[in-house]
Design an enzyme around this catalytic site. Structure first.
Site, PDB file in Angstrom:
ATOM      1  N   TYR A  78      17.692  28.894   9.020  1.00 15.65           N
ATOM      2  CA  TYR A  78      16.557  29.662   9.542  1.00 15.65           C
ATOM      3  C   TYR A  78      16.474  29.569  11.055  1.00 15.65           C
ATOM      4  O   TYR A  78      16.667  28.505  11.639  1.00 15.65           O
ATOM      5  CB  TYR A  78      15.241  29.125   8.959  1.00 15.65           C
ATOM      6  CG  TYR A  78      15.035  29.452   7.500  1.00 15.65           C
ATOM      7  CD1 TYR A  78      14.895  30.774   7.083  1.00 15.65           C
ATOM      8  CD2 TYR A  78      14.974  28.430   6.559  1.00 15.65           C
ATOM      9  CE1 TYR A  78      14.694  31.067   5.735  1.00 15.65           C
ATOM     10  CE2 TYR A  78      14.770  28.716   5.222  1.00 15.65           C
ATOM     11  CZ  TYR A  78      14.627  30.042   4.818  1.00 15.65           C
ATOM     12  OH  TYR A  78      14.429  30.326   3.493  1.00 15.65           O
ATOM     13  N   LYS A 116       0.848  -1.200   0.000  1.00 16.01           N
ATOM     14  CA  LYS A 116       0.000   0.000   0.000  1.00 16.01           C
ATOM     15  C   LYS A 116       0.881   1.247   0.000  1.00 16.01           C
ATOM     16  O   LYS A 116       2.095   1.146   0.224  1.00 16.01           O
ATOM     17  CB  LYS A 116      -0.911  -0.019   1.230  1.00 16.01           C
ATOM     18  CG  LYS A 116      -0.161   0.017   2.562  1.00 16.01           C
ATOM     19  CD  LYS A 116      -1.083  -0.301   3.727  1.00 16.01           C
ATOM     20  CE  LYS A 116      -0.311  -0.311   5.035  1.00 16.01           C
ATOM     21  NZ  LYS A 116      -1.102  -0.926   6.128  1.00 16.01           N
ATOM     22  N   MET A 156      13.518  24.041   3.051  1.00 18.32           N
ATOM     23  CA  MET A 156      12.701  23.378   2.031  1.00 18.32           C
ATOM     24  C   MET A 156      13.541  22.525   1.083  1.00 18.32           C
ATOM     25  O   MET A 156      13.181  21.397   0.751  1.00 18.32           O
ATOM     26  CB  MET A 156      11.911  24.430   1.238  1.00 18.32           C
ATOM     27  CG  MET A 156      10.929  23.838   0.249  1.00 18.32           C
ATOM     28  SD  MET A 156      10.049  25.091  -0.697  1.00 18.32           S
ATOM     29  CE  MET A 156       8.890  25.710   0.489  1.00 18.32           C
ATOM     30  N   ARG A 196     -10.763  -0.157  14.690  1.00 15.58           N
ATOM     31  CA  ARG A 196     -10.637   0.641  13.472  1.00 15.58           C
ATOM     32  C   ARG A 196     -11.593   0.041  12.443  1.00 15.58           C
ATOM     33  O   ARG A 196     -12.664   0.565  12.218  1.00 15.58           O
ATOM     34  CB  ARG A 196      -9.173   0.626  13.019  1.00 15.58           C
ATOM     35  CG  ARG A 196      -8.808   1.717  12.054  1.00 15.58           C
ATOM     36  CD  ARG A 196      -7.317   1.774  11.779  1.00 15.58           C
ATOM     37  NE  ARG A 196      -6.783   0.579  11.137  1.00 15.58           N
ATOM     38  CZ  ARG A 196      -5.529   0.442  10.735  1.00 15.58           C
ATOM     39  NH1 ARG A 196      -4.659   1.419  10.938  1.00 15.58           N
ATOM     40  NH2 ARG A 196      -5.112  -0.654  10.155  1.00 15.58           N
TER      41      ARG A 196
END
Ligand SMILES: *Cc1c(COP(=O)(O)O)cnc(C)c1O
Length: 360
Positions: free
Chosen positions: A253, A36, A301, A131
Site C-alpha cells: 500500500y 498484568k 493488515m 499517577r
C-alpha cells in the site's frame, strides 16, 4: 488441517532462566512477578507455570487473581490498582489476595466494612510519578489509619519509580520514600525491572520485575541479552508468496518502497491485525530461515514484506521470525518508535499460542 502459519511460542525455560537472573541479582528480596496485561501478552496461566517458583504475582484485575488461585497458586497475589468497591474488597479478602491502597476512596472502603478475614495492604506512596499514591507528607497518617484497622493483616510500604530507566534515575524518589517511611518497620517494595537491574539500593523486601521476566529490556538502548535475559516469546510465521520486483517497481500500500534494483520480496503471513506494528518502517529487522534481513514497504493488515534478495533458498514455506531470539522484540520496537512492552501486549487474539519447555 493446515492452518495459517503464524504462531507465538512461549518458552518456559526462558521464563525460569529470567526469574533465576532476578533472584541472582536481588538474592535477599522476595520476587513479585508482574503478570498484568495477560502476562505482557504471553498468557497469564502459561507464564505462571514458568514462574511457579516466584514468591508472588502482581495483576490488575481480581478475575486474573482468582484464576491464579483457582489454578492452585498459593503465593502472594497482589492487585496493582487495589479494589474499586466494597464487594470487591470482601472477595479479595476471601481469596487471600493482597491489595494496593493508593487513594482516599480505597482507604474509606477499608475503614467502613467488616471483612471476613483481614487482608494484606501495599500502601502506595507517590514519590514523583504523580499517577497513584499518597504524597510523602501524608503517608505517615495513612499508615497510622491502617494500623488501627482489624481488616488489615499487615502493611507493605510501596512506591513506583517514574524514571528508573532514565539518566535521572531513582535517587530523588528513593530519598523521599526513605524519609517518609523511616520511622516504620514494615516491609517495603520499590523496584521495577529497570531499578532492579540498575540500582542495588532498590532491592528491598519485595522486588516487582515485569518486562525483564519476559526477556525484553526495560532500558532503551541497552539490549536484554546484555543483562543475560532470554526472550520468552518467539513470534513466527512463514512466507506465503514471492514477488520479484524490477528496478522502479514498488510493493504494498502507498508504494512506500520502490526497488532500486532487482529485488526478491517474501510475502510474510503476519500483519498489524496480528499485533505487528503498522509503524514499522522499511528496514525493520526480520529473520528468514535464520538469517536477519529487513522488511520492505508498509505493513498491511494480514501481511508484510521481507527482502529476500540475498537469501537465495528462501521461498514459499520458508520460516520467518518476527521477533524472538534472532530478532529481538526490542529491535522491532525501536524501529517502530515504541517499546517491547507495547508489542508484546498487543499480540492479537487470533494468533495461536504454543508452550514449550526448552529453546531449540
Ligand atoms: C508494571 C509494574 C511493574 C513492572 O514494571 P516493569 O517495567 O515491567 O518491570 C512494577 N510495579 C508496578 C506498580 C507496575 O505497575
Amino acid at each position: 488441517m493446515r492452518m495459517r502459519p503464524i504462531l507465538a511460542t512461549i518458552h518456559l525455560d526462558a521464563l525460569r532462566h529470567n526469574l533465576a537472573i532476578v533472584k541472582k541479582i536481588a538474592p535477599k528480596s522476595n520476587v513479585m512477578a508482574v503478570v498484568k496485561a495477560n502476562a505482557y501478552g504471553h498468557g497469564l496461566l502459561r507464564v505462571a507455570k514458568g514462574l511457579a517458583e516466584t514468591d508472588g504475582f502482581a495483576v490488575l484485575g481480581i478475575n486474573e487473581a482468582i484464576s491464579l488461585r483457582e489454578a492452585g497458586y498459593k503465593q502472594t497475589i497482589m492487585l496493582l490498582e487495589g479494589v474499586f468497591e466494597a464487594d470487591e474488597l470482601e472477595l479479595a479478602a476471601q481469596w487471600a489476595l493482597s491489595i494496593v491502597v493508593h487513594n482516599e476512596q480505597q482507604m474509606a472502603i477499608l475503614e467502613n466494612v467488616v471483612l471476613s478475614q483481614p487482608i494484606e495492604i501495599f500502601l502506595k506512596m507517590n514519590t514523583g510519578m504523580n499517577r497513584l499514591g499518597f504524597r510523602p507528607q501524608v503517608y505517615a497518617t495513612q499508615i497510622q489509619r491502617l494500623s488501627k484497622l482489624a481488616n488489615v493483616k499487615n502493611i507493605v510500604m510501596m512506591t513506583h519509580f517514574a524514571a528508573a530507566d532514565e539518566d535521572s534515575g531513582i535517587s530523588e524518589a528513593l530519598a523521599k520514600f526513605h524519609e517518609a517511611t523511616q520511622t516504620f518497620s514494615y516491609q517495603t517494595s520499590v523496584a521495577n525491572s529497570a531499578a532492579l537491574l540498575r540500582y542495588p539500593e532498590s532491592h528491598t523486601d519485595w522486588v516487582r520485575p515485569g518486562i525483564m521476566l519476559y526477556g525484553a529490556t526495560p532500558v532503551s538502548g541497552q539490549a536484554a541479552t546484555s543483562f543475560g535475559l532470554k526472550p520468552a516469546m518467539q513470534l513466527t510465521t512463514e512466507i506465503i508468496a514471492v514477488q520479484t520486483l524490477q528496478a522502479g517497481e514498488s510493493v504494498g500500500y502507498g508504494h512506500t518502497f520502490t526497488a532500486k534494483e532487482l529485488t526478491r520480496v517474501g510475502i510474510v503471513a503476519c500483519g498489524y491485525a496480528d499485533g505487528y506494528p503498522r509503524h514499522a518502517p522499511s528496514g525493520t529487522p526480520i529473520a528468514i530461515n535464520g538469517k536477519v534481513t529487513k522488511t520492505l514497504g508498509r505493513v498491511s493488515m494480514d501481511m508484510l514484506f521481507a527482502d529476500i534478495s540475498d537469501i537465495l533458498e528462501a521461498d514459499v514455506g520458508s520460516a520467518v521470525e518476527l521477533w524472538g531470539a534472532q530478532v529481538t522484540v526490542d529491535a522491532v520496537a525501536e524501529a517502530s518508535g515504541t517499546v517491547g512492552y507495547e508489542l508484546l501486549c498487543a499480540v492479537a487474539p487470533r494468533v495461536p499460542f504454543e508452550v514449550i519447555e526448552t529453546h531449540g
